[in-house]
Design a protein around this motif. Structure first.
Motif, PDB file in Angstrom:
ATOM      1  N   LEU A 132     -14.364  16.350   0.610  1.00  0.00           N
ATOM      2  CA  LEU A 132     -12.947  16.333   0.958  1.00  0.00           C
ATOM      3  C   LEU A 132     -12.759  15.686   2.319  1.00  0.00           C
ATOM      4  CD1 LEU A 132      -9.985  17.296   0.460  1.00  0.00           C
ATOM      5  CD2 LEU A 132     -10.618  19.419   1.624  1.00  0.00           C
ATOM      6  N   LEU A 133     -11.799  14.758   2.404  1.00  0.00           N
ATOM      7  CA  LEU A 133     -11.415  14.152   3.673  1.00  0.00           C
ATOM      8  C   LEU A 133     -10.021  14.648   4.023  1.00  0.00           C
ATOM      9  CD1 LEU A 133     -11.917  12.110   5.976  1.00  0.00           C
ATOM     10  CD2 LEU A 133     -10.921  10.352   4.502  1.00  0.00           C
ATOM     11  N   LEU A 134      -9.887  15.301   5.182  1.00  0.00           N
ATOM     12  CA  LEU A 134      -8.602  15.778   5.677  1.00  0.00           C
ATOM     13  C   LEU A 134      -8.157  14.866   6.816  1.00  0.00           C
ATOM     14  CD1 LEU A 134      -9.257  19.633   5.805  1.00  0.00           C
ATOM     15  CD2 LEU A 134      -7.921  18.385   4.097  1.00  0.00           C
ATOM     16  N   ALA A 135      -7.039  14.183   6.610  1.00  0.00           N
ATOM     17  CA  ALA A 135      -6.535  13.233   7.605  1.00  0.00           C
ATOM     18  C   ALA A 135      -5.234  13.780   8.170  1.00  0.00           C
ATOM     19  CB  ALA A 135      -6.315  11.860   6.967  1.00  0.00           C
ATOM     20  N   ASP A 136      -5.259  14.215   9.435  1.00  0.00           N
ATOM     21  CA  ASP A 136      -4.114  14.849  10.070  1.00  0.00           C
ATOM     22  C   ASP A 136      -3.327  13.817  10.862  1.00  0.00           C
ATOM     23  OD1 ASP A 136      -2.336  16.683  11.063  1.00  0.00           O
ATOM     24  OD2 ASP A 136      -3.696  17.510  12.561  1.00  0.00           O
ATOM     25  N   GLU A 137      -2.144  13.441  10.359  1.00  0.00           N
ATOM     26  CA  GLU A 137      -1.293  12.417  10.981  1.00  0.00           C
ATOM     27  C   GLU A 137      -2.127  11.192  11.380  1.00  0.00           C
ATOM     28  OE1 GLU A 137       1.829  12.690  10.919  1.00  0.00           O
ATOM     29  OE2 GLU A 137       2.420  14.787  11.057  1.00  0.00           O
ATOM     30  N   VAL A 160      -3.768  13.902   3.110  1.00  0.00           N
ATOM     31  CA  VAL A 160      -3.143  13.388   4.331  1.00  0.00           C
ATOM     32  C   VAL A 160      -2.057  14.359   4.752  1.00  0.00           C
ATOM     33  CG1 VAL A 160      -1.844  11.491   5.366  1.00  0.00           C
ATOM     34  CG2 VAL A 160      -3.634  11.002   3.668  1.00  0.00           C
ATOM     35  N   ILE A 161      -2.180  14.914   5.950  1.00  0.00           N
ATOM     36  CA  ILE A 161      -1.171  15.828   6.475  1.00  0.00           C
ATOM     37  C   ILE A 161      -0.220  15.006   7.327  1.00  0.00           C
ATOM     38  CG2 ILE A 161      -0.772  17.774   8.034  1.00  0.00           C
ATOM     39  CD1 ILE A 161      -4.007  17.416   6.040  1.00  0.00           C
ATOM     40  N   THR A 162       1.084  15.064   7.016  1.00  0.00           N
ATOM     41  CA  THR A 162       2.040  14.206   7.699  1.00  0.00           C
ATOM     42  C   THR A 162       3.436  14.818   7.703  1.00  0.00           C
ATOM     43  OG1 THR A 162       2.982  11.958   7.749  1.00  0.00           O
ATOM     44  CG2 THR A 162       2.532  12.898   5.581  1.00  0.00           C
ATOM     45  N   PRO A 167      -0.006   9.167  -4.269  1.00  0.00           N
ATOM     46  CA  PRO A 167       0.259   9.550  -5.664  1.00  0.00           C
ATOM     47  C   PRO A 167       0.825  10.953  -5.845  1.00  0.00           C
ATOM     48  CG  PRO A 167      -1.908   8.523  -5.450  1.00  0.00           C
ATOM     49  CD  PRO A 167      -1.399   8.754  -4.063  1.00  0.00           C
ATOM     50  N   ARG A 168       0.523  11.874  -4.934  1.00  0.00           N
ATOM     51  CA  ARG A 168       0.991  13.255  -5.075  1.00  0.00           C
ATOM     52  C   ARG A 168       1.481  13.757  -3.718  1.00  0.00           C
ATOM     53  NH1 ARG A 168      -2.881  18.560  -5.943  1.00  0.00           N
ATOM     54  NH2 ARG A 168      -1.231  20.125  -5.961  1.00  0.00           N
ATOM     55  N   GLN A 169       2.596  14.476  -3.733  1.00  0.00           N
ATOM     56  CA  GLN A 169       3.128  15.060  -2.507  1.00  0.00           C
ATOM     57  C   GLN A 169       3.231  16.577  -2.675  1.00  0.00           C
ATOM     58  OE1 GLN A 169       5.578  12.605  -4.027  1.00  0.00           O
ATOM     59  NE2 GLN A 169       4.020  11.138  -3.368  1.00  0.00           N
ATOM     60  N   VAL A 170       2.675  17.311  -1.721  1.00  0.00           N
ATOM     61  CA  VAL A 170       2.837  18.758  -1.647  1.00  0.00           C
ATOM     62  C   VAL A 170       3.764  19.024  -0.472  1.00  0.00           C
ATOM     63  CG1 VAL A 170       1.681  20.970  -1.251  1.00  0.00           C
ATOM     64  CG2 VAL A 170       0.565  19.202  -2.638  1.00  0.00           C
ATOM     65  N   ARG A 171       4.958  19.538  -0.751  1.00  0.00           N
ATOM     66  CA  ARG A 171       5.972  19.707   0.285  1.00  0.00           C
ATOM     67  C   ARG A 171       5.953  21.144   0.803  1.00  0.00           C
ATOM     68  NH1 ARG A 171       8.669  15.151   0.661  1.00  0.00           N
ATOM     69  NH2 ARG A 171       8.500  13.704  -1.086  1.00  0.00           N
ATOM     70  N   GLY A 212       5.701  17.900   5.592  1.00  0.00           N
ATOM     71  CA  GLY A 212       6.710  18.862   6.024  1.00  0.00           C
ATOM     72  C   GLY A 212       7.071  18.613   7.468  1.00  0.00           C
ATOM     73  N   PRO A 213       8.210  19.136   7.911  1.00  0.00           N
ATOM     74  CA  PRO A 213       8.634  18.947   9.307  1.00  0.00           C
ATOM     75  C   PRO A 213       7.788  19.769  10.260  1.00  0.00           C
ATOM     76  CG  PRO A 213      10.117  20.457   8.173  1.00  0.00           C
ATOM     77  CD  PRO A 213       9.175  19.938   7.131  1.00  0.00           C
ATOM     78  N   SER A 214       7.943  19.535  11.536  1.00  0.00           N
ATOM     79  CA  SER A 214       7.246  20.333  12.549  1.00  0.00           C
ATOM     80  C   SER A 214       7.611  21.802  12.369  1.00  0.00           C
ATOM     81  CB  SER A 214       7.642  19.871  13.954  1.00  0.00           C
ATOM     82  OG  SER A 214       7.227  18.540  14.168  1.00  0.00           O
ATOM     83  N   GLY A 215       6.596  22.670  12.464  1.00  0.00           N
ATOM     84  CA  GLY A 215       6.832  24.094  12.302  1.00  0.00           C
ATOM     85  C   GLY A 215       6.874  24.577  10.879  1.00  0.00           C
TER      86      GLY A 215
END
Length: 219
Positions: free
Chosen positions: A161-166, A195-197, A207-211, A37-40
């Motif tokens: 769980l691995l959380l990768a932020d940008e 992956v948070i991006t 494989p999967r995108q959560v928008r 998602g975009p910033s904010g």
């Protein structure tokens, strides 16, 4: 069992700011997904909620079968130490400390003796292709190598769980691709990774995108 289950999660801050609005999210064991998602948009707040770094204003958060709201601060810290690994854009490596000891520090709260922590750290560095950089300090490593050390530290305790932020945000394109290839490889070995991006191209490679937009999951 789902690794993550969020049900109707909201997060409000003083002044009436509503960062999350009724978010439902499930992450199954073994998944590799992007939260994009975009910033904010609320994705960073979502990261903090999933990582139990913050609690929601309302709604349910269950991580590896544990209800976050039912845990005291000390228990939440233990949950993070045992079940969640974090990778951040800025690496967060200790300067002046070797790659081996930076990774071994990821096991400080496990109660393992120092020799065993260092042995497991060496195995993790070998797993991410840095067996020849164990004695190097952060200033002696490239950006991509620093991120690999950070990933090794995050996975050394075999978290659920691995959380990768940008994770590629501070890297050039070639190093970024190498880090994404490594995340794919870890996922093939069984790791559950989110992956948070903000980068739609990175998200499309997973494989999967959560928008996320305006505090809501829109797709």
């Amino acid at each position: 069992m789902n690794v993550v289950e969020l049900t109707g999660v909201t997060k409000r801050y003083p002044g009436g700011v509503e960062a999350l609005r009724g978010v439902d999210l499930r992450i199954e064991r073994g998944e590799l997904l992007a939260i994009v998602g975009p910033s904010g948009s609320g994705k960073s707040t979502l990261l903090h909620i999933v990582g139990t770094l913050d609690l929601p204003t309302s709604g349910g958060v269950r991580i590896v079968g544990h209800e976050a709201a039912a845990l005291r601060d000390r228990e939440l810290s233990a949950l993070r130490a045992r079940h969640i690994g974090f990778v951040f854009q800025s690496f967060h490596l200790m300067p002046g400390v070797t790659a081996l000891d930076n990774v071994a520090d990821g096991l400080l709260y496990t109660g393992l003796p120092a020799a065993q922590r260092r042995r497991r750290a060496a195995e993790a560095l070998d797993r991410v292709g840095l067996s020849d950089r164990m004695s190097h300090r952060p200033h002696e490593l490239s950006g991509g190598q620093k991120q690999r050390v950070a990933i090794a530290r995050a996975v050394v305790g075999a978290p659920d769980l691995l959380l990768a932020d940008e994770p590629t945000g501070a890297l050039d394109s070639a190093s970024g691709r190498a880090v994404l290839d490594l995340l794919h490889e870890l996922n093939r070995e069984g790791a559950t990774i989110a992956v948070i991006t903000h980068d739609a191209e990175i998200a499309a490679a997973l494989p999967r995108q959560v928008r996320v937009r305006d505090g809501q999951v829109i797709g």
